[in-house]
Design a protein around this motif. Structure first.
Motif, PDB file in Angstrom:
ATOM      1  N   ASN A  61     -33.836 -14.682 -13.219  1.00 48.63           N
ATOM      2  CA  ASN A  61     -32.899 -15.797 -13.137  1.00 48.63           C
ATOM      3  C   ASN A  61     -31.651 -15.431 -12.332  1.00 48.63           C
ATOM      4  N   PHE A  62     -31.178 -14.195 -12.515  1.00 44.15           N
ATOM      5  CA  PHE A  62     -29.996 -13.739 -11.789  1.00 44.15           C
ATOM      6  C   PHE A  62     -30.255 -13.742 -10.275  1.00 44.15           C
ATOM      7  N   ALA A  63     -31.416 -13.242  -9.881  1.00 48.94           N
ATOM      8  CA  ALA A  63     -31.750 -13.193  -8.454  1.00 48.94           C
ATOM      9  C   ALA A  63     -31.794 -14.594  -7.852  1.00 48.94           C
ATOM     10  N   MET A  64     -32.407 -15.525  -8.559  1.00 51.18           N
ATOM     11  CA  MET A  64     -32.468 -16.896  -8.055  1.00 51.18           C
ATOM     12  C   MET A  64     -31.084 -17.530  -8.015  1.00 51.18           C
ATOM     13  N   GLY A  65     -30.245 -17.198  -8.979  1.00 53.24           N
ATOM     14  CA  GLY A  65     -28.886 -17.722  -8.993  1.00 53.24           C
ATOM     15  C   GLY A  65     -28.080 -17.266  -7.802  1.00 53.24           C
ATOM     16  N   VAL A  66     -28.252 -16.003  -7.419  1.00 57.96           N
ATOM     17  CA  VAL A  66     -27.537 -15.471  -6.253  1.00 57.96           C
ATOM     18  C   VAL A  66     -27.999 -16.183  -4.985  1.00 57.96           C
ATOM     19  N   VAL A  67     -29.310 -16.320  -4.823  1.00 56.19           N
ATOM     20  CA  VAL A  67     -29.860 -16.947  -3.615  1.00 56.19           C
ATOM     21  C   VAL A  67     -29.379 -18.390  -3.481  1.00 56.19           C
TER      22      VAL A  67
END
Length: 492
Positions: A61-67
């Motif tokens: 979820n964190f990775a998608m949030g950054v993108v």
């Protein structure tokens, strides 16, 4: 559609999608740090298993949030350049602080946490977990401070047609920000709690060893308690926001209730029957609670709450009756200004926000009751079949409540992108129609379609990854030590 409408749709779609990631990251990061703390303090393996399982979902979820979050800042210059020029002197400071926190503190300690399982001492590794969790809270603070300035501009002077930052402390200590931050953080924990509860209930419905059941039961109980407490905090902090809305944005307050005519005391509309899109409310019949809106606005039973019809001339007298004659305004050039937000969106958005939040808290209470003292609905029974499915579906409720809350907040201040402060510096406000870039319809439409398509692909990727890790469950007990050194498998 014109450029303004397309630009608003683009920003709305990308922002709402991004905000699906944000509350889960904020709430889950703190809960994961708490799980790891329990493991370090007690040495119990189930807390380590919880940390690693929920940590994997957090990282996805964190990775998608950054993108998805990176696009937000690009859009300020891409489709809202006039707005960027207007607020740039004010927004530079909080957005720079957020960038430092997010891209340096948060990312650095998250990286140390991911790759430091068998390389850092336990307590140092735990400190990394708390560092990136608290950094995510700080990051949210700076973003909300910037957004709150748009709702209630403070700490500036008005020079050469633009606001100039005079006190960053006034911006960070804005009464609107101090109210929005605990409300938003409470909503984030409501999302994280429902996420834990739903997935844990789904996993408990399957066959497991006694050790695995302990992990899922502990996760379900933690999620249920967090969801209930978070909803209570949302209600308390939301009460303060209602008072500020009455003081700072009276049109938003009236629109939230489809209150077309002034009332004293003012009733709270539970349900409206009829066309709430008409600002005269001729065809609307409401089921109301007497005087409750006065209580929400001012904590008494007598306060007058102005209606839409009485507010319109007040806004016209202060901010004008017509848009300026300016080719950049397109179809709105010289046209009358509509100071009434989209009433169906504000009225129903406000009620659905409350409804989905209450539904999530009620579901959490039911789940805690059904699983008390180690119980769980028996397999093969109607309740046993439906409970895990409903718990899994219940994850959506606080997500919807959060998204609807933001839609109401942003749509309710229209036609302003920077809402005027009734007691602030004259001139520090901006119509949304004047904020958009000078682009063609085709250019904005192309970027809208492209970004929506990319975000749709990212949504599929996230769902697939989360589903894969949820179905995989916990690592085998005998592989626990190996998992500690399996950095890339854990991270991705």
């Amino acid at each position: 559609m014109d450029v303004l409408s397309l630009a608003r749709w683009q920003f709305g779609i990308t922002t709402v999608y991004h905000f699906l990631m944000v509350p889960l990251t904020i709430g889950l990061s703190v809960l994961v740090a708490g799980m790891q703390t329990a493991w370090v303090r007690t040495g119990k393996v189930r807390y380590l298993s919880m940390t690693k399982f929920w940590g994997k979902l957090l990282l996805v979820n964190f990775a998608m949030g950054v993108v998805t979050g990176i696009v937000q800042e690009f859009q300020f210059g891409m489709t809202w350049s006039a707005y960027s020029r207007f607020v740039g002197d004010v927004f530079g400071a909080p957005l720079a602080m957020e960038g430092l926190v997010a891209f340096f503190i948060e990312s650095t300690f998250l990286g140390l946490w991911i790759f430091g399982w068998d390389r850092l001492p336990k307590r140092v590794h735990l400190a990394c977990a708390w560092a990136f969790s608290l950094a995510s809270l700080a990051s949210a603070y700076f973003i909300l401070a910037a957004n709150s300035w748009m709702q209630h501009p403070v700490g500036v002077t008005f020079t050469d047609g633009k606001p100039r930052l005079e006190s960053i402390w006034s911006v960070l200590g804005n009464s609107t920000a101090l109210s929005a931050i605990p409300h938003t953080i409470s909503g984030a924990f409501a999302v994280a709690g429902a996420f834990l509860l739903g997935i844990a209930a789904f996993r408990l419905a399957r066959k497991h060893s006694d050790e695995d059941k302990q992990v899922w039961r502990a996760s379900l109980k933690l999620g249920g308690v967090v969801a209930v407490v978070a909803f209570a905090a949302v209600a308390i902090t939301g009460d303060r926001q209602g008072q500020l809305m009455f003081e700072q944005q009276p049109m938003k307050m009236a629109s939230a209730e489809a209150l077309c005519h002034t009332e004293a005391p003012a009733s709270f509309s539970i349900l409206a029957i009829g066309d709430v899109n008409r600002p005269d409310c001729e065809n609307v019949k409401s089921i109301t609670l007497p005087a409750l809106l006065s209580v929400l606005a001012h904590h008494d039973l007598t306060t007058e709450v102005k209606g839409v019809q009485e507010l319109i001339p007040l806004y016209q007298a202060k901010y004008g009756t017509n848009y300026p004659v300016d080719p950049q305004l397109g179809e709105l050039s010289g046209k009358p200004i509509d100071y009434v937000p989209n009433l169906p969106v504000t009225y129903w958005g406000f009620r659905l926000m409350i409804g989905f939040g209450a539904l999530s808290a009620f579901g959490a209470l039911v789940a805690l009751w059904l699983t008390r003292k180690g119980r769980f609905p028996r397999a093969g029974t109607t309740l046993g079949r439906w409970f895990p499915r409903l718990a899994l579906l219940g994850i959506a409720a606080p997500f919807l409540a959060n998204s609807l809350g933001w839609i109401f907040t942003e749509m309710g201040r229209q036609p302003f992108v920077v809402a005027p402060n009734p007691s602030g510096v004259d001139g520090v406000w901006m119509f949304t129609a004047r904020a958009v870039s000078g682009l063609s319809v085709g250019e904005v439409l192309t970027s809208l379609i492209a970004l929506t398509a990319v975000y749709g692909v990212l949504a599929v990727v996230e769902v697939v990854l989360i589903r894969r890790y949820v179905l995989a469950g916990l690592p085998e007990p005998e592989a626990e030590e190996e998992a500690e050194g399996d950095h890339l498998a854990f991270a991705y």
